[in-house]
Design a protein around this motif. Structure first.
Motif, PDB file in Angstrom:
ATOM      1  N   ALA A   1     -20.825  19.062  21.416  1.00 34.15           N
ATOM      2  CA  ALA A   1     -21.400  19.913  20.364  1.00 34.15           C
ATOM      3  C   ALA A   1     -20.830  21.328  20.351  1.00 34.15           C
ATOM      4  O   ALA A   1     -21.401  22.216  19.718  1.00 34.15           O
ATOM      5  CB  ALA A   1     -22.919  19.976  20.536  1.00 34.15           C
ATOM      6  N   ASP A   2     -19.679  21.542  21.001  1.00 31.53           N
ATOM      7  CA  ASP A   2     -19.142  22.897  21.071  1.00 31.53           C
ATOM      8  C   ASP A   2     -18.724  23.441  19.712  1.00 31.53           C
ATOM      9  O   ASP A   2     -18.806  24.652  19.467  1.00 31.53           O
ATOM     10  CB  ASP A   2     -17.948  22.944  22.025  1.00 31.53           C
ATOM     11  N   GLU A   3     -18.272  22.572  18.828  1.00 29.57           N
ATOM     12  CA  GLU A   3     -17.883  23.051  17.501  1.00 29.57           C
ATOM     13  C   GLU A   3     -19.117  23.467  16.703  1.00 29.57           C
ATOM     14  O   GLU A   3     -19.098  24.472  15.976  1.00 29.57           O
ATOM     15  CB  GLU A   3     -17.123  21.954  16.746  1.00 29.57           C
ATOM     16  N   ARG A   4     -20.191  22.723  16.858  1.00 25.73           N
ATOM     17  CA  ARG A   4     -21.438  23.022  16.144  1.00 25.73           C
ATOM     18  C   ARG A   4     -22.127  24.257  16.727  1.00 25.73           C
ATOM     19  O   ARG A   4     -22.606  25.116  15.982  1.00 25.73           O
ATOM     20  CB  ARG A   4     -22.368  21.814  16.222  1.00 25.73           C
ATOM     21  N   TRP A   5     -22.218  24.321  18.056  1.00 27.20           N
ATOM     22  CA  TRP A   5     -22.883  25.432  18.756  1.00 27.20           C
ATOM     23  C   TRP A   5     -21.973  25.942  19.863  1.00 27.20           C
ATOM     24  O   TRP A   5     -22.167  25.610  21.042  1.00 27.20           O
ATOM     25  CB  TRP A   5     -24.213  24.944  19.351  1.00 27.20           C
ATOM     26  N   PRO A   6     -20.962  26.728  19.540  1.00 27.25           N
ATOM     27  CA  PRO A   6     -19.928  27.097  20.522  1.00 27.25           C
ATOM     28  C   PRO A   6     -20.437  27.890  21.713  1.00 27.25           C
ATOM     29  O   PRO A   6     -19.812  27.845  22.794  1.00 27.25           O
ATOM     30  CB  PRO A   6     -18.936  27.921  19.685  1.00 27.25           C
ATOM     31  N   ARG A   7     -21.527  28.612  21.556  1.00 28.25           N
ATOM     32  CA  ARG A   7     -22.068  29.374  22.696  1.00 28.25           C
ATOM     33  C   ARG A   7     -23.280  28.691  23.315  1.00 28.25           C
ATOM     34  O   ARG A   7     -23.446  28.681  24.532  1.00 28.25           O
ATOM     35  CB  ARG A   7     -22.430  30.792  22.246  1.00 28.25           C
ATOM     36  N   PHE A   8     -24.107  28.092  22.478  1.00 28.85           N
ATOM     37  CA  PHE A   8     -25.319  27.471  23.013  1.00 28.85           C
ATOM     38  C   PHE A   8     -25.019  26.198  23.795  1.00 28.85           C
ATOM     39  O   PHE A   8     -25.584  25.979  24.878  1.00 28.85           O
ATOM     40  CB  PHE A   8     -26.296  27.154  21.882  1.00 28.85           C
ATOM     41  N   ALA A   9     -24.174  25.321  23.266  1.00 31.23           N
ATOM     42  CA  ALA A   9     -23.921  24.033  23.920  1.00 31.23           C
ATOM     43  C   ALA A   9     -23.416  24.195  25.361  1.00 31.23           C
ATOM     44  O   ALA A   9     -23.937  23.546  26.274  1.00 31.23           O
ATOM     45  CB  ALA A   9     -22.953  23.195  23.093  1.00 31.23           C
ATOM     46  N   PRO A  10     -22.419  25.063  25.626  1.00 32.65           N
ATOM     47  CA  PRO A  10     -21.993  25.246  27.015  1.00 32.65           C
ATOM     48  C   PRO A  10     -23.114  25.799  27.905  1.00 32.65           C
ATOM     49  O   PRO A  10     -23.244  25.401  29.070  1.00 32.65           O
ATOM     50  CB  PRO A  10     -20.833  26.243  26.905  1.00 32.65           C
ATOM     51  N   ALA A  11     -23.938  26.700  27.349  1.00 33.68           N
ATOM     52  CA  ALA A  11     -25.045  27.268  28.128  1.00 33.68           C
ATOM     53  C   ALA A  11     -26.062  26.175  28.472  1.00 33.68           C
ATOM     54  O   ALA A  11     -26.597  26.143  29.591  1.00 33.68           O
ATOM     55  CB  ALA A  11     -25.712  28.392  27.353  1.00 33.68           C
TER      56      ALA A  11
END
Length: 246
Positions: free
Chosen positions: A98-108
């Motif tokens: 989901a990094d494209e959808r939520w580039p900062r939230f998904a990794p967190a």
């Protein structure tokens, strides 16, 4: 305990609380905890729309979820943000892709140990006043029964918010949001006092605070937090396992 019995007791307990003079912050926290025990979730949180139209985290099953929800609302990015913005449920999102959808939230979220996320809207009529978020450590489709239970819990959270105000249902919900944000601040400060005084984690302090509020004569969770912050009750009294009811 059998799953059906756990579900019945959870819903009965929440419903019974809603027809009494209940503690709103405690009810919303219980909703998130039931999401973990009844809906195959590993963590759960509730975010709401405040008077300024901003999303605020208001209840959570544990400190890891609290930090993740706070990060999500500050970013304006994540499942609860999408859910509130569109008014539609967000289901079964694989956070590993989901990094494209939520580039900062998904990794967190992955760093916090979660692999998938769900979000269900909190509605008052046609107005979305927040979202219930469920986080899982594994990727997989959610059984329909789990989603139905989660939506029922979300609806009970809305009922709790609406009952804490006057005027129209939407305005009552906003009043409930404002009330809970105030009490949540007190609860977090009280947890910090206990954590520092007893060398505890925030999750341990949270459990101790809520257990003491239920079992001793200091009133509701919110009232006990207010007393701790105002030094009417000492941290040592709450930390002591030998307290008798006042």
């Amino acid at each position: 305990m059998e799953p059906e019995r756990r579900q019945t007791e959870a819903f009965a307990g929440l419903t019974e609380s809603l027809v009494t003079d209940f503690d709103l912050a405690e009810i919303l926290t219980r909703v998130t905890e039931y999401c973990v025990t009844l809906c195959s979730a590993d963590g759960a949180g509730i975010v709401v729309v405040d008077a300024d139209g901003s999303l605020r985290d208001i209840a959570y099953s544990g400190d890891a979820v609290r930090r993740l929800e706070s990060f999500q609302t500050s970013l304006g990015e994540g499942p609860c943000v999408d859910c509130v913005r569109t008014g539609r449920a967000v289901t079964g999102v694989d956070l590993t892709t989901a990094d494209e959808r939520w580039p900062r939230f998904a990794p967190a979220a992955r760093r916090a140990g979660y692999a998938s996320a769900r979000a269900l809207p909190l509605r008052v009529g046609s107005t979305v006043v927040g979202a219930l978020n469920l986080f899982d450590t594994e990727v997989g489709d959610s059984p329909e029964a789990d989603l139905l239970r989660a939506q029922t819990l979300a609806d009970l959270a809305v009922i709790a918010l609406v009952q804490h105000g006057a005027g129209s249902a939407a305005s009552r919900a906003r009043e409930g949001v404002a009330h809970t944000l105030r009490t949540r601040s007190l609860i977090e400060r009280a947890k910090g006092i206990l954590a520092e005084s007893g060398d505890l984690t925030m999750d341990q302090a949270d459990l101790l605070l809520r257990t003491h509020a239920r079992n001793n004569g200091d009133g509701s969770l919110s009232l006990l937090a207010e007393k701790l912050v105002g030094r009417e009750v000492t941290a040592q009294r709450v930390l002591s396992p030998t307290d008798a009811p006042a």
